[in-house]
Design a protein around this motif. Sequence first.
Motif, mmCIF file in Angstrom:
data_model
loop_
_atom_site.group_PDB
_atom_site.id
_atom_site.type_symbol
_atom_site.label_atom_id
_atom_site.label_comp_id
_atom_site.label_asym_id
_atom_site.label_seq_id
_atom_site.Cartn_x
_atom_site.Cartn_y
_atom_site.Cartn_z
ATOM 1 N N LEU A 4 0.833 -1.201 0.000
ATOM 2 C CA LEU A 4 0.000 0.000 0.000
ATOM 3 C C LEU A 4 0.871 1.255 0.000
ATOM 4 O O LEU A 4 0.643 2.186 -0.785
ATOM 5 C CB LEU A 4 -0.933 -0.010 1.206
ATOM 6 C CG LEU A 4 -1.820 1.236 1.390
ATOM 7 C CD1 LEU A 4 -2.715 1.450 0.176
ATOM 8 C CD2 LEU A 4 -2.662 1.102 2.670
ATOM 9 N N ALA A 5 1.871 1.298 0.852
ATOM 10 C CA ALA A 5 2.760 2.461 0.915
ATOM 11 C C ALA A 5 3.509 2.650 -0.402
ATOM 12 O O ALA A 5 3.736 3.787 -0.844
ATOM 13 C CB ALA A 5 3.748 2.297 2.067
ATOM 14 N N THR A 6 3.881 1.545 -1.040
ATOM 15 C CA THR A 6 4.581 1.633 -2.323
ATOM 16 C C THR A 6 3.711 2.303 -3.375
ATOM 17 O O THR A 6 4.159 3.214 -4.088
ATOM 18 C CB THR A 6 4.996 0.231 -2.794
ATOM 19 O OG1 THR A 6 5.889 -0.344 -1.836
ATOM 20 C CG2 THR A 6 5.681 0.297 -4.141
ATOM 21 N N LEU A 7 2.470 1.881 -3.484
ATOM 22 C CA LEU A 7 1.578 2.482 -4.476
ATOM 23 C C LEU A 7 1.337 3.952 -4.184
ATOM 24 O O LEU A 7 1.373 4.792 -5.095
ATOM 25 C CB LEU A 7 0.257 1.722 -4.520
ATOM 26 C CG LEU A 7 0.299 0.335 -5.157
ATOM 27 C CD1 LEU A 7 -1.058 -0.349 -5.048
ATOM 28 C CD2 LEU A 7 0.730 0.414 -6.622
ATOM 29 N N ARG A 8 1.103 4.282 -2.936
ATOM 30 C CA ARG A 8 0.873 5.686 -2.593
ATOM 31 C C ARG A 8 2.100 6.540 -2.904
ATOM 32 O O ARG A 8 1.986 7.678 -3.376
ATOM 33 C CB ARG A 8 0.495 5.803 -1.116
ATOM 34 C CG ARG A 8 -0.920 5.335 -0.809
ATOM 35 C CD ARG A 8 -1.181 5.325 0.676
ATOM 36 N NE ARG A 8 -2.585 5.053 0.990
ATOM 37 C CZ ARG A 8 -3.029 4.753 2.209
ATOM 38 N NH1 ARG A 8 -2.167 4.665 3.230
ATOM 39 N NH2 ARG A 8 -4.309 4.521 2.412
ATOM 40 N N ARG A 9 3.289 5.992 -2.658
ATOM 41 C CA ARG A 9 4.516 6.752 -2.927
ATOM 42 C C ARG A 9 4.682 7.004 -4.420
ATOM 43 O O ARG A 9 5.020 8.118 -4.842
ATOM 44 C CB ARG A 9 5.728 5.991 -2.394
ATOM 45 C CG ARG A 9 7.054 6.728 -2.614
ATOM 46 C CD ARG A 9 7.118 7.974 -1.756
ATOM 47 N NE ARG A 9 8.408 8.623 -1.837
ATOM 48 C CZ ARG A 9 8.694 9.672 -2.637
ATOM 49 N NH1 ARG A 9 7.748 10.136 -3.444
ATOM 50 N NH2 ARG A 9 9.893 10.218 -2.631
ATOM 51 N N ILE A 10 4.454 5.990 -5.227
ATOM 52 C CA ILE A 10 4.614 6.158 -6.669
ATOM 53 C C ILE A 10 3.534 7.078 -7.225
ATOM 54 O O ILE A 10 3.813 7.940 -8.074
ATOM 55 C CB ILE A 10 4.608 4.791 -7.357
ATOM 56 C CG1 ILE A 10 5.860 3.998 -6.943
ATOM 57 C CG2 ILE A 10 4.560 4.939 -8.880
ATOM 58 C CD1 ILE A 10 5.870 2.561 -7.403
ATOM 59 N N ILE A 54 -4.285 -3.125 0.808
ATOM 60 C CA ILE A 54 -4.680 -2.220 -0.276
ATOM 61 C C ILE A 54 -6.185 -2.248 -0.456
ATOM 62 O O ILE A 54 -6.847 -1.210 -0.525
ATOM 63 C CB ILE A 54 -3.980 -2.613 -1.583
ATOM 64 C CG1 ILE A 54 -2.467 -2.503 -1.441
ATOM 65 C CG2 ILE A 54 -4.469 -1.731 -2.741
ATOM 66 C CD1 ILE A 54 -1.703 -3.048 -2.630
ATOM 67 N N LEU A 55 -6.738 -3.444 -0.529
ATOM 68 C CA LEU A 55 -8.176 -3.582 -0.776
ATOM 69 C C LEU A 55 -9.016 -3.079 0.383
ATOM 70 O O LEU A 55 -10.186 -2.725 0.199
ATOM 71 C CB LEU A 55 -8.493 -5.050 -1.061
ATOM 72 C CG LEU A 55 -7.775 -5.640 -2.290
ATOM 73 C CD1 LEU A 55 -8.084 -7.120 -2.425
ATOM 74 C CD2 LEU A 55 -8.155 -4.893 -3.558
ATOM 75 N N ALA A 56 -8.413 -3.022 1.589
ATOM 76 C CA ALA A 56 -9.139 -2.537 2.763
ATOM 77 C C ALA A 56 -8.930 -1.046 3.007
ATOM 78 O O ALA A 56 -9.555 -0.474 3.912
ATOM 79 C CB ALA A 56 -8.694 -3.321 4.002
ATOM 80 N N ASP A 62 -8.987 3.074 2.746
ATOM 81 C CA ASP A 62 -10.041 4.046 2.442
ATOM 82 C C ASP A 62 -9.971 4.529 0.997
ATOM 83 O O ASP A 62 -11.003 4.878 0.407
ATOM 84 C CB ASP A 62 -9.936 5.248 3.392
ATOM 85 C CG ASP A 62 -10.263 4.886 4.831
ATOM 86 O OD1 ASP A 62 -10.912 3.843 5.057
ATOM 87 O OD2 ASP A 62 -9.867 5.650 5.737
ATOM 88 N N ASP A 63 -8.762 4.566 0.452
ATOM 89 C CA ASP A 63 -8.585 5.045 -0.920
ATOM 90 C C ASP A 63 -8.409 3.890 -1.909
ATOM 91 O O ASP A 63 -7.844 4.071 -2.998
ATOM 92 C CB ASP A 63 -7.393 6.001 -1.011
ATOM 93 C CG ASP A 63 -6.104 5.396 -0.451
ATOM 94 O OD1 ASP A 63 -6.172 4.348 0.230
ATOM 95 O OD2 ASP A 63 -5.027 5.994 -0.682
ATOM 96 N N ALA A 64 -8.905 2.718 -1.546
ATOM 97 C CA ALA A 64 -8.710 1.532 -2.388
ATOM 98 C C ALA A 64 -9.239 1.744 -3.803
ATOM 99 O O ALA A 64 -8.575 1.382 -4.786
ATOM 100 C CB ALA A 64 -9.371 0.315 -1.749
ATOM 101 N N GLN A 65 -10.424 2.326 -3.928
ATOM 102 C CA GLN A 65 -11.008 2.493 -5.259
ATOM 103 C C GLN A 65 -10.166 3.424 -6.113
ATOM 104 O O GLN A 65 -9.948 3.169 -7.312
ATOM 105 C CB GLN A 65 -12.441 3.022 -5.157
ATOM 106 C CG GLN A 65 -13.200 2.973 -6.478
ATOM 107 C CD GLN A 65 -13.314 1.552 -7.021
ATOM 108 O OE1 GLN A 65 -13.825 0.659 -6.359
ATOM 109 N NE2 GLN A 65 -12.842 1.341 -8.246
ATOM 110 N N ASP A 66 -9.670 4.500 -5.515
ATOM 111 C CA ASP A 66 -8.814 5.419 -6.268
ATOM 112 C C ASP A 66 -7.535 4.713 -6.725
ATOM 113 O O ASP A 66 -7.060 4.930 -7.848
ATOM 114 C CB ASP A 66 -8.447 6.634 -5.411
ATOM 115 C CG ASP A 66 -9.631 7.536 -5.143
ATOM 116 O OD1 ASP A 66 -10.606 7.484 -5.915
ATOM 117 O OD2 ASP A 66 -9.585 8.289 -4.152
ATOM 118 N N ILE A 67 -6.975 3.878 -5.857
ATOM 119 C CA ILE A 67 -5.749 3.156 -6.202
ATOM 120 C C ILE A 67 -6.007 2.171 -7.334
ATOM 121 O O ILE A 67 -5.232 2.093 -8.298
ATOM 122 C CB ILE A 67 -5.198 2.430 -4.963
ATOM 123 C CG1 ILE A 67 -4.672 3.450 -3.946
ATOM 124 C CG2 ILE A 67 -4.107 1.449 -5.348
ATOM 125 C CD1 ILE A 67 -4.300 2.847 -2.614
#
Length: 278
Positions: A50-56, A93-95, A97-102
């Motif tokens: 999750l942190a990896t996706l948010r960082r990128i 990731i799926l849990a 709050d911003d899962a749909q945006d990701i």
Amino acid sequence: MSMPSIWMIGDIQGCCGSLETLLSQPDIQEDPDAHFWFAGDLVNRGPQSLATLRRIMSLGDRATVVLGNHDLHLLAMAAGVRKTGKKDTLDEILAADDAQDIIDWLRFQPLAHYEFGHLLVHAGVLPQWDAEQTIELACEVEDALQSPDWKKHLQLMYGNSPDQWDERLKGPDRLRVIINALTRVRFCDKQGRMLLNVKTEPSPEDKSLIPWFNLSKRATRDVTVVFGHWSTLGLKLDNDVICLDSGCLWGGHLTAVRLQDHAVVQVPCAQTLDPRED
């Protein structure tokens, strides 16, 4: 004004700490406008997907991403067509709050990118494809993933057949071959058939297993194909191929190669998985 540095980065697989260490290296930090190409498999197996996706995602237009097989697996889980595997680290990731945006951001990323004489894919290309056709075929999959029926398309994504390119292929068979080449292939046989279940390092003694980039008459030899996916191959720097996967997940390194001069920056990584578990 000079062109910003472009750093091409190998498989992260949820090792966000290693990514932060890499991005903080002096050679990379010296250009505050640097851009980053990520060779797919951003997530899974490592502890911080999750942190990896948010960082990128936070890099905005400075990040170019191509999807890998683990990224597609996350999309399939989000679509409800794949279940969580025992080695997956994707539930957070799926849990979120911003899962749909990701998920929406991820499914709008390409499977191939071509610029400045470098073709970026996650795994490989088939010998018949030149850079232009590779991009065109990747767009066929991207259109499916970005369509309102994207979940239906993902249901038909998995499987090892057909194992060879044929321009006459249509529908799910055509998309499956494209996906498998761009996100899964390592070896082919002499006829160009993909051997998708083989993960070992190349062996000069075994003539039946040909690395996809060694196939004769490969149409992408006039460009530099940049890929990851193959940790047992490791860092490979040739004029026409660059492998970026140096085994971050297995206690190896996370690697960045600068597009302009192929300078290498690596950081050591803590071992997250035992290679025998893969």
